[in-house]
Write a protein that holds these residues in place. Structure first.
Motif, short mmCIF file in Angstrom:
data_model
loop_
_atom_site.label_atom_id
_atom_site.label_comp_id
_atom_site.label_asym_id
_atom_site.label_seq_id
_atom_site.Cartn_x
_atom_site.Cartn_y
_atom_site.Cartn_z
N ILE A 166 2.68 6.28 9.63
CA ILE A 166 1.45 6.42 10.26
C ILE A 166 1.47 6.05 11.81
N ALA A 167 2.20 5.09 12.28
CA ALA A 167 2.51 4.95 13.66
C ALA A 167 2.88 6.23 14.29
N GLY A 168 3.99 6.94 13.63
CA GLY A 168 4.67 8.08 14.29
C GLY A 168 3.70 9.19 14.20
N ASP A 169 2.94 9.24 13.54
CA ASP A 169 1.95 10.48 13.52
C ASP A 169 0.81 10.25 14.64
N MET A 170 0.40 8.87 14.59
CA MET A 170 -0.55 8.68 15.41
C MET A 170 -0.31 8.72 17.01
N LEU A 171 0.99 8.27 17.01
CA LEU A 171 1.52 8.49 18.59
C LEU A 171 1.67 10.14 19.01
N ALA A 187 -6.23 3.78 14.63
CA ALA A 187 -5.96 2.26 14.89
C ALA A 187 -6.14 1.53 13.87
N ARG A 188 -7.40 1.60 13.30
CA ARG A 188 -7.91 0.89 12.25
C ARG A 188 -7.14 1.19 10.84
N ARG A 189 -6.77 2.64 10.65
CA ARG A 189 -5.78 2.63 9.55
C ARG A 189 -4.42 2.24 9.54
N TYR A 190 -3.85 2.07 10.84
CA TYR A 190 -2.70 1.36 11.24
C TYR A 190 -2.52 -0.01 11.12
N ARG A 191 -3.70 -0.51 11.34
CA ARG A 191 -3.58 -2.19 11.42
C ARG A 191 -3.75 -2.47 9.88
N GLU A 192 -4.63 -1.68 9.15
CA GLU A 192 -4.67 -2.05 7.63
C GLU A 192 -3.20 -1.71 6.88
N ALA A 193 -2.26 -0.55 7.29
CA ALA A 193 -1.29 -0.47 6.74
C ALA A 193 -0.08 -1.56 7.12
N SER A 194 -0.20 -1.88 8.67
CA SER A 194 0.70 -3.06 9.07
C SER A 194 0.42 -4.30 8.27
N ARG A 195 -0.77 -4.62 8.09
CA ARG A 195 -1.21 -5.99 7.46
C ARG A 195 -0.78 -6.05 6.27
N GLU A 196 -0.79 -4.78 5.47
CA GLU A 196 -0.27 -4.75 4.22
C GLU A 196 1.34 -4.89 4.07
N SER A 197 1.99 -4.29 5.14
CA SER A 197 3.51 -4.36 5.23
C SER A 197 3.80 -5.87 5.70
N LEU A 198 3.01 -6.42 6.40
CA LEU A 198 3.35 -7.82 7.03
C LEU A 198 3.20 -8.64 5.61
N ALA A 199 2.22 -8.54 5.02
CA ALA A 199 1.94 -9.41 3.88
C ALA A 199 2.97 -9.38 2.63
N ALA A 200 3.39 -8.03 2.49
CA ALA A 200 4.48 -7.71 1.47
C ALA A 200 5.78 -8.39 2.13
N THR A 201 5.95 -8.44 3.41
CA THR A 201 7.26 -9.07 4.02
C THR A 201 7.07 -10.53 3.89
N LEU A 202 6.06 -11.22 3.98
CA LEU A 202 6.18 -12.56 3.73
C LEU A 202 6.17 -13.04 2.39
N ARG A 203 5.60 -11.94 1.32
CA ARG A 203 5.79 -12.58 0.00
C ARG A 203 7.19 -12.18 -0.28
N ALA A 204 7.86 -11.36 0.35
CA ALA A 204 9.39 -11.21 -0.03
C ALA A 204 10.36 -12.27 0.54
N GLU A 205 9.76 -12.62 2.02
CA GLU A 205 10.57 -13.67 2.45
C GLU A 205 10.33 -15.02 1.70
N ARG A 206 9.17 -15.20 1.10
CA ARG A 206 8.76 -16.60 0.34
C ARG A 206 9.91 -16.37 -1.03
N THR A 207 9.71 -15.15 -1.55
CA THR A 207 10.89 -15.10 -2.68
C THR A 207 12.11 -15.27 -2.64
N GLN A 208 12.58 -14.86 -1.11
CA GLN A 208 13.94 -15.31 -0.58
C GLN A 208 14.10 -16.58 -0.65
#
Length: 531
Positions: A166-171, A187-208
């Motif tokens: 999404i970031a690449g296409d937006m730029l 920008a809203r679409r990217y923020r939503e996708a970025s927050r989903e990615s951040l939440a998934a990363t935090l869940r993966a790091e907690r599991t790690q």
């Protein structure tokens, strides 16, 4: 293995030299110990280098496989977004190759565990059996614990790739977004996708983190058990003081390689997640099939025979050799489908597209695209000079003459005249330093410079003013004299320059004739073109 033997050798020094007071034996065993450390250091030095070389070359090989598939003439039926493709070709390729390092380090750790177990067997059979029989359950338990980590890693990587796409296409489309006032939505679409990615990363790091706790706890408890059992055996006199030192040293040493081996599951999880994404791309279904026949020699007749493809139904038309044929479609979807068929970016669902009597589906896609040039409607320019965007490397001689003739026919010489540096003016990436009309004229010049046997142009002048468009129509007709050209357009200026015009309706060709005749005889055509 050398590292595992260090505490064993120290125990031997204690029993054979220190306890006996034998100076000669002390010197001999210290020399042996020094040689052992030398072997340890050299093996690490060269093995680590070999592992890094394998990893980097492997990543390059995977990356090239991904790029070759992305650039394959067959294309992809469902093409990934540029950002997703970039993610697969970089982080996922390195993630797949990273398994070689995981495997080498974990095999080395396993070898160390085996060396320690053999040493313990020689010192004490119960201790050795405890290590040999206790290690497999520990590793199996860690594999079970690693499963949630693998699932979350896969999900995390998918969301990260989506955010990057999404970031690449937006730029790349900032100017378009600004023109339609859609920056906020993008920008809203990217923020939503970025927050989903951040939440998934935090869940993966907690599991790690939980995985790390579990790995340390399980392996630590196992090592403590070995050490305690060895201490009781020393107290019973079953082992010597040197063997006691060796057992304690091995117990302390074992915790490191056991944890390292236990982390095999985490490394495997990350690599498998990347491997799935790479495999999905490499196994993506092609948009077209292959072909082995040679491109026929001929005048460049292009014929559609009862073609069904997407919005096109029962289309039959023929562009005769040397003819400038105008094609009017109901909408842009039909026009795009026709252009893709001619360039063999897609194959028809029914019927056939033939070049000089040979079906395009029997020809190699690359060979087809050299004989039939049908550039996409949206022009894409590259970072470099204006001249290089028309004919790469054109300096002088025939290539330079071809580029200049094409530039004049597309009225792109006027673009060069208005830029500092003229033909040597630098064009920004994707041509964003030029206006839409300028980009379109340069892209048209590039298509004309190919001197293709058959040239298919889809609305090449939509961003050009009417006066310039009329000049382009006359110049294209002159430059393409004797070669087959299809103009898929609704522009009256371009259609007036055509030898013949066909109108594709909902079910095949609805009208055919010269532009002037169709204007006077077919009200529906007149209304459509004037509109």
């Amino acid at each position: 293995m050398a590292e595992a033997l260090v505490p064993v050798m120290i125990g031997v020094v204690i029993d054979q030299a220190v306890a006996t007071g034998d100076t000669g034996a002390l010197v001999r065993w210290l020399v042996v110990l020094a040689l052992l450390f030398t072997g340890l250091l050299l093996s690490w030095r060269f093995a680590a280098r070999a592992s890094a070389v394998v990893e980097q070359r492997g990543a390059h090989a995977v990356r090239m496989s991904v790029l070759n598939r992305a650039l394959s003439p067959r294309g992809m039926r469902t093409a990934p977004m540029p950002g997703e493709l970039f993610s697969v070709a970089t982080s996922d390729a390195l993630g797949v190759a990273g398994f070689t390092r995981t495997l080498s380090t974990k095999l080395a750790a396993a070898a160390g565990v085996i060396a320690a177990a053999v040493s313990l067997l020689m010192i004490s059979l119960p201790l050795g059996l405890l290590v040999l029989l206790g290690t497999p359950p520990v590793l199996l338990l860690m594999q079970v614990v690693a499963k949630p980590l693998e699932r979350r890693t896969v999900h995390n990587q998918a969301l990260a790739a989506r955010a990057g796409a999404i970031a690449g296409d937006m730029l790349s489309g900032l100017r378009v977004l600004g023109g339609i006032g859609a920056q906020g939505v993008a920008a809203r679409r990217y923020r939503e996708a970025s927050r989903e990615s951040l939440a998934a990363t935090l869940r993966a790091e907690r599991t790690q983190a939980w995985y790390t706790v579990a790995a340390d706890s399980v392996t630590g408890a196992f090592v403590v058990l070995v050490a305690v059992l060895g201490a009781f055996m020393v107290a019973d006199g079953a082992v010597t003081p040197g063997e006691l030192v060796a057992v304690v040293g091995l117990a302390q040493y074992l915790r490191g390689p056991l944890i390292d081996v236990a982390y095999f599951g985490a490394g495997l999880a990350a690599s498998r997640a990347s491997a799935r994404r790479v495999a999905d791309l490499l196994n993506a279904e092609g948009a077209v099939g292959t072909g082995a026949s040679e491109v026929p020699s001929g005048g460049g007749e292009l014929r559609l025979d009862g073609v069904d493809a997407g919005p096109l139904r029962g289309v039959s038309l023929t562009a005769r050799p040397g003819e400038l044929l105008g094609v009017v479609t109901l909408d842009a979807v039909q026009a795009r489908a026709l252009s893709d068929l001619c360039a063999r970016r897609t194959d028809p669902e029914a019927g056939a597209v033939l070049l000089d009597g040979v079906a395009l589906s029997d020809l190699d896609p690359d060979a087809v695209r050299r004989a039939v040039v049908a550039p996409p409607h949206d022009p894409v320019l590259f970072a470099g000079t204006l001249l290089d965007n028309v004919v790469p490397g054109a300096e002088e001689g025939e290539a330079g003459d071809t580029a200049l003739a094409a530039l004049r026919a597309a009225c792109a010489d006027e673009v060069a005249d208005g830029l500092p540096g003229g033909l040597r003016a630098m064009v920004a990436e994707r041509g964003l330093s030029l206006s839409g009309g300028q980009r379109q004229r340069v892209a048209l010049a590039r298509a004309l410079a190919t001197r293709a046997r058959v040239l298919v142009l889809h609305d090449p002048t939509t961003s050009v003013d009417p006066v310039t468009e009329a000049r382009i129509a006359d110049d294209v007709r002159g430059l393409r004299s004797g070669a087959t050209t299809l103009l898929i357009t609704g522009s009256p200026s371009l259609l007036a320059a055509c030898d013949r015009v066909v109108v594709i309706g909902e079910y095949g060709v609805s009208h055919e004739g010269t532009h002037a005749a169709l204007l006077s005889e077919v009200p529906a055509y007149r209304e459509a073109v004037l509109a």
